[in-house]
Write a protein that holds these residues in place. Structure first.
Motif, PDB file in Angstrom:
ATOM      1  N   GLY A   1       4.900  -3.941  -5.602  1.00  0.00           N
ATOM      2  CA  GLY A   1       3.827  -4.523  -6.405  1.00  0.00           C
ATOM      3  C   GLY A   1       4.364  -5.310  -7.593  1.00  0.00           C
ATOM      4  N   ARG A   2       5.361  -4.753  -8.271  1.00  0.00           N
ATOM      5  CA  ARG A   2       5.940  -5.434  -9.423  1.00  0.00           C
ATOM      6  C   ARG A   2       6.592  -6.751  -8.994  1.00  0.00           C
ATOM      7  NH1 ARG A   2       6.781  -2.723 -14.094  1.00  0.00           N
ATOM      8  NH2 ARG A   2       8.795  -3.711 -14.443  1.00  0.00           N
ATOM      9  N   THR A   3       7.246  -6.758  -7.837  1.00  0.00           N
ATOM     10  CA  THR A   3       7.883  -7.974  -7.328  1.00  0.00           C
ATOM     11  C   THR A   3       6.842  -9.020  -6.972  1.00  0.00           C
ATOM     12  OG1 THR A   3       9.772  -6.720  -6.487  1.00  0.00           O
ATOM     13  CG2 THR A   3       9.390  -8.896  -5.516  1.00  0.00           C
ATOM     14  N   LEU A   4       5.786  -8.603  -6.278  1.00  0.00           N
ATOM     15  CA  LEU A   4       4.746  -9.554  -5.899  1.00  0.00           C
ATOM     16  C   LEU A   4       4.054 -10.139  -7.124  1.00  0.00           C
ATOM     17  CD1 LEU A   4       3.197  -7.716  -2.823  1.00  0.00           C
ATOM     18  CD2 LEU A   4       4.507  -9.853  -2.803  1.00  0.00           C
TER      19      LEU A   4
ATOM     20  N   ALA B   1       0.830  -1.210   0.000  1.00  0.00           N
ATOM     21  CA  ALA B   1       0.000   0.000   0.000  1.00  0.00           C
ATOM     22  C   ALA B   1       0.866   1.262   0.000  1.00  0.00           C
ATOM     23  CB  ALA B   1      -0.935  -0.014   1.205  1.00  0.00           C
ATOM     24  N   ALA B   2       1.927   1.258   0.794  1.00  0.00           N
ATOM     25  CA  ALA B   2       2.811   2.426   0.843  1.00  0.00           C
ATOM     26  C   ALA B   2       3.505   2.643  -0.492  1.00  0.00           C
ATOM     27  CB  ALA B   2       3.843   2.256   1.961  1.00  0.00           C
ATOM     28  N   CYS B   3       3.917   1.565  -1.135  1.00  0.00           N
ATOM     29  CA  CYS B   3       4.575   1.668  -2.433  1.00  0.00           C
ATOM     30  C   CYS B   3       3.615   2.238  -3.475  1.00  0.00           C
ATOM     31  CB  CYS B   3       5.085   0.293  -2.852  1.00  0.00           C
ATOM     32  SG  CYS B   3       6.089   0.298  -4.342  1.00  0.00           S
TER      33      CYS B   3
ATOM     34  N   GLY C   1      -6.291  -8.986   2.260  1.00  0.00           N
ATOM     35  CA  GLY C   1      -6.106 -10.276   1.623  1.00  0.00           C
ATOM     36  C   GLY C   1      -5.876 -11.314   2.705  1.00  0.00           C
ATOM     37  N   SER C   2      -6.601 -12.389   2.622  1.00  0.00           N
ATOM     38  CA  SER C   2      -6.483 -13.455   3.612  1.00  0.00           C
ATOM     39  C   SER C   2      -5.461 -14.477   3.160  1.00  0.00           C
ATOM     40  CB  SER C   2      -7.836 -14.143   3.807  1.00  0.00           C
ATOM     41  OG  SER C   2      -8.776 -13.221   4.296  1.00  0.00           O
ATOM     42  N   ALA C   3      -4.779 -15.046   4.130  1.00  0.00           N
ATOM     43  CA  ALA C   3      -3.800 -16.088   3.831  1.00  0.00           C
ATOM     44  C   ALA C   3      -4.508 -17.411   3.572  1.00  0.00           C
ATOM     45  CB  ALA C   3      -2.826 -16.235   4.989  1.00  0.00           C
ATOM     46  N   ASP C   4      -4.008 -18.147   2.613  1.00  0.00           N
ATOM     47  CA  ASP C   4      -4.423 -19.526   2.383  1.00  0.00           C
ATOM     48  C   ASP C   4      -3.493 -20.368   3.247  1.00  0.00           C
ATOM     49  OD1 ASP C   4      -4.518 -22.177   1.494  1.00  0.00           O
ATOM     50  OD2 ASP C   4      -4.853 -21.604  -0.599  1.00  0.00           O
ATOM     51  N   ARG C   5      -3.978 -20.853   4.362  1.00  0.00           N
ATOM     52  CA  ARG C   5      -3.125 -21.558   5.321  1.00  0.00           C
ATOM     53  C   ARG C   5      -2.691 -22.937   4.836  1.00  0.00           C
ATOM     54  NH1 ARG C   5      -0.466 -17.886   7.364  1.00  0.00           N
ATOM     55  NH2 ARG C   5      -1.674 -16.308   8.425  1.00  0.00           N
ATOM     56  N   GLU C   6      -3.401 -23.530   3.885  1.00  0.00           N
ATOM     57  CA  GLU C   6      -2.954 -24.811   3.328  1.00  0.00           C
ATOM     58  C   GLU C   6      -1.692 -24.620   2.491  1.00  0.00           C
ATOM     59  OE1 GLU C   6      -5.953 -27.043   1.295  1.00  0.00           O
ATOM     60  OE2 GLU C   6      -7.351 -26.901   2.978  1.00  0.00           O
ATOM     61  N   GLN C   7      -1.640 -23.507   1.757  1.00  0.00           N
ATOM     62  CA  GLN C   7      -0.479 -23.229   0.913  1.00  0.00           C
ATOM     63  C   GLN C   7       0.490 -22.248   1.567  1.00  0.00           C
ATOM     64  OE1 GLN C   7      -1.284 -22.307  -3.186  1.00  0.00           O
ATOM     65  NE2 GLN C   7      -3.151 -23.523  -3.188  1.00  0.00           N
ATOM     66  N   GLU C   8       0.095 -21.640   2.697  1.00  0.00           N
ATOM     67  CA  GLU C   8       0.892 -20.628   3.393  1.00  0.00           C
ATOM     68  C   GLU C   8       1.346 -19.520   2.432  1.00  0.00           C
ATOM     69  OE1 GLU C   8       1.237 -19.967   6.502  1.00  0.00           O
ATOM     70  OE2 GLU C   8       0.255 -21.781   7.218  1.00  0.00           O
ATOM     71  N   ARG C   9       0.357 -18.905   1.797  1.00  0.00           N
ATOM     72  CA  ARG C   9       0.614 -17.769   0.913  1.00  0.00           C
ATOM     73  C   ARG C   9      -0.653 -16.935   0.810  1.00  0.00           C
ATOM     74  NH1 ARG C   9      -0.420 -17.625  -4.500  1.00  0.00           N
ATOM     75  NH2 ARG C   9      -1.915 -19.142  -5.221  1.00  0.00           N
ATOM     76  N   TYR C  10      -0.510 -15.747   0.265  1.00  0.00           N
ATOM     77  CA  TYR C  10      -1.646 -14.859   0.027  1.00  0.00           C
ATOM     78  C   TYR C  10      -2.001 -14.943  -1.452  1.00  0.00           C
ATOM     79  CZ  TYR C  10      -0.709 -12.896   4.607  1.00  0.00           C
ATOM     80  OH  TYR C  10      -0.530 -12.745   5.957  1.00  0.00           O
ATOM     81  N   PRO C  11      -3.112 -15.605  -1.799  1.00  0.00           N
ATOM     82  CA  PRO C  11      -3.453 -15.764  -3.214  1.00  0.00           C
ATOM     83  C   PRO C  11      -3.981 -14.479  -3.855  1.00  0.00           C
ATOM     84  CG  PRO C  11      -5.081 -16.858  -1.840  1.00  0.00           C
ATOM     85  CD  PRO C  11      -4.002 -16.355  -0.926  1.00  0.00           C
ATOM     86  N   LEU C  12      -4.494 -13.548  -3.056  1.00  0.00           N
ATOM     87  CA  LEU C  12      -5.050 -12.318  -3.598  1.00  0.00           C
ATOM     88  C   LEU C  12      -4.843 -11.184  -2.601  1.00  0.00           C
ATOM     89  CD1 LEU C  12      -6.809 -10.768  -5.704  1.00  0.00           C
ATOM     90  CD2 LEU C  12      -8.806 -11.497  -4.364  1.00  0.00           C
ATOM     91  N   LEU C  13      -4.295 -10.088  -3.080  1.00  0.00           N
ATOM     92  CA  LEU C  13      -4.196  -8.857  -2.298  1.00  0.00           C
ATOM     93  C   LEU C  13      -4.979  -7.787  -3.037  1.00  0.00           C
ATOM     94  CD1 LEU C  13      -0.409  -8.921  -1.344  1.00  0.00           C
ATOM     95  CD2 LEU C  13      -2.369  -9.577   0.075  1.00  0.00           C
ATOM     96  N   GLU C  14      -5.884  -7.123  -2.327  1.00  0.00           N
ATOM     97  CA  GLU C  14      -6.734  -6.101  -2.937  1.00  0.00           C
ATOM     98  C   GLU C  14      -6.417  -4.749  -2.318  1.00  0.00           C
ATOM     99  OE1 GLU C  14     -10.846  -8.312  -3.881  1.00  0.00           O
ATOM    100  OE2 GLU C  14     -10.296  -8.307  -1.744  1.00  0.00           O
ATOM    101  N   GLU C  15      -6.101  -3.782  -3.182  1.00  0.00           N
ATOM    102  CA  GLU C  15      -5.803  -2.424  -2.736  1.00  0.00           C
ATOM    103  C   GLU C  15      -6.933  -1.495  -3.146  1.00  0.00           C
ATOM    104  OE1 GLU C  15      -1.439  -1.071  -2.970  1.00  0.00           O
ATOM    105  OE2 GLU C  15      -1.804  -2.292  -4.762  1.00  0.00           O
ATOM    106  N   SER C  16      -7.138  -0.475  -2.342  1.00  0.00           N
ATOM    107  CA  SER C  16      -8.143   0.530  -2.656  1.00  0.00           C
ATOM    108  C   SER C  16      -7.619   1.896  -2.239  1.00  0.00           C
ATOM    109  CB  SER C  16      -9.443   0.211  -1.899  1.00  0.00           C
ATOM    110  OG  SER C  16     -10.391   1.225  -2.103  1.00  0.00           O
ATOM    111  N   LEU C  17      -7.501   2.801  -3.195  1.00  0.00           N
ATOM    112  CA  LEU C  17      -7.060   4.167  -2.942  1.00  0.00           C
ATOM    113  C   LEU C  17      -8.287   5.027  -2.692  1.00  0.00           C
ATOM    114  CD1 LEU C  17      -5.058   6.574  -2.968  1.00  0.00           C
ATOM    115  CD2 LEU C  17      -5.276   6.575  -5.458  1.00  0.00           C
ATOM    116  N   GLU C  18      -8.328   5.639  -1.517  1.00  0.00           N
ATOM    117  CA  GLU C  18      -9.434   6.530  -1.162  1.00  0.00           C
ATOM    118  C   GLU C  18      -8.926   7.966  -1.238  1.00  0.00           C
ATOM    119  OE1 GLU C  18     -10.538   5.226   2.745  1.00  0.00           O
ATOM    120  OE2 GLU C  18     -11.261   3.286   2.017  1.00  0.00           O
ATOM    121  N   VAL C  19      -9.459   8.719  -2.183  1.00  0.00           N
ATOM    122  CA  VAL C  19      -9.037  10.098  -2.406  1.00  0.00           C
ATOM    123  C   VAL C  19     -10.225  10.884  -2.941  1.00  0.00           C
ATOM    124  CG1 VAL C  19      -8.167   9.597  -4.740  1.00  0.00           C
ATOM    125  CG2 VAL C  19      -7.213  11.516  -3.434  1.00  0.00           C
ATOM    126  N   ASP C  20     -10.326  12.136  -2.572  1.00  0.00           N
ATOM    127  CA  ASP C  20     -11.430  13.000  -3.006  1.00  0.00           C
ATOM    128  C   ASP C  20     -11.109  13.605  -4.372  1.00  0.00           C
ATOM    129  OD1 ASP C  20     -13.480  14.801  -3.371  1.00  0.00           O
ATOM    130  OD2 ASP C  20     -13.126  15.904  -1.510  1.00  0.00           O
TER     131      ASP C  20
END
Length: 137
Positions: A119-122, A46-48, A73-92
């Motif tokens: 983001g590019r790395t992920l 998010a900071a990036c 984004g929730s972790a998939d504990r069976e695979q121990e990874r985050y399958p989806l990360l969702e970002e939302s920019l809130e600005v007027d």
């Protein structure tokens, strides 16, 4: 290059440090007052995105524009990874004409896609190496 490291301060509790003097408390979810490693990854993303979009937003909205970037984004504990990360920019953007909002959003998305290293790395994945160094005798 900034040196980064973590020091163990308790059971599943660490302090992350930088050679520039920054500190962050890291631990498991059941420890109060710390970030989990996964939360730090999401905050870094998010900071990036925020830093990458800062210039085009500042140009249109002024130096003091308020913005919040939420990430989840929730972790998939069976695979121990985050399958989806969702970002939302809130600005007027209500002070801009609709056509300018459309152009600005395109510029912001391009800027993030082009220069947000986290983001590019992920998105592309990265090679990670690990070693154990015996620092005893």
């Amino acid at each position: 290059m900034t040196d980064l490291w973590v020091e163990r301060t308790g059971v599943r509790r660490y302090t992350g440090r930088s050679s520039r003097g920054a500190e962050v408390l890291v631990g498991s979810e059941d420890v109060e007052g710390v970030f989990t490693p996964g939360e730090l990854m999401k905050i870094a993303l998010a900071a990036c995105s925020g830093m990458s979009s800062d210039q085009p937003l500042r140009r249109r909205l002024g130096d003091d524009y308020p913005a919040t970037i939420r990430v989840r984004g929730s972790a998939d504990r069976e695979q121990e990874r985050y399958p989806l990360l969702e970002e939302s920019l809130e600005v007027d953007l209500s002070g801009l004409p609709d056509a300018e909002v459309v152009r600005l959003l395109a510029v912001v998305e391009r800027a993030i896609d082009r220069v947000c290293t986290v983001g590019r790395t992920l998105k592309s994945g990265t090679k990670v190496t690990f070693e154990v160094r015996n620092v005893g005798d």
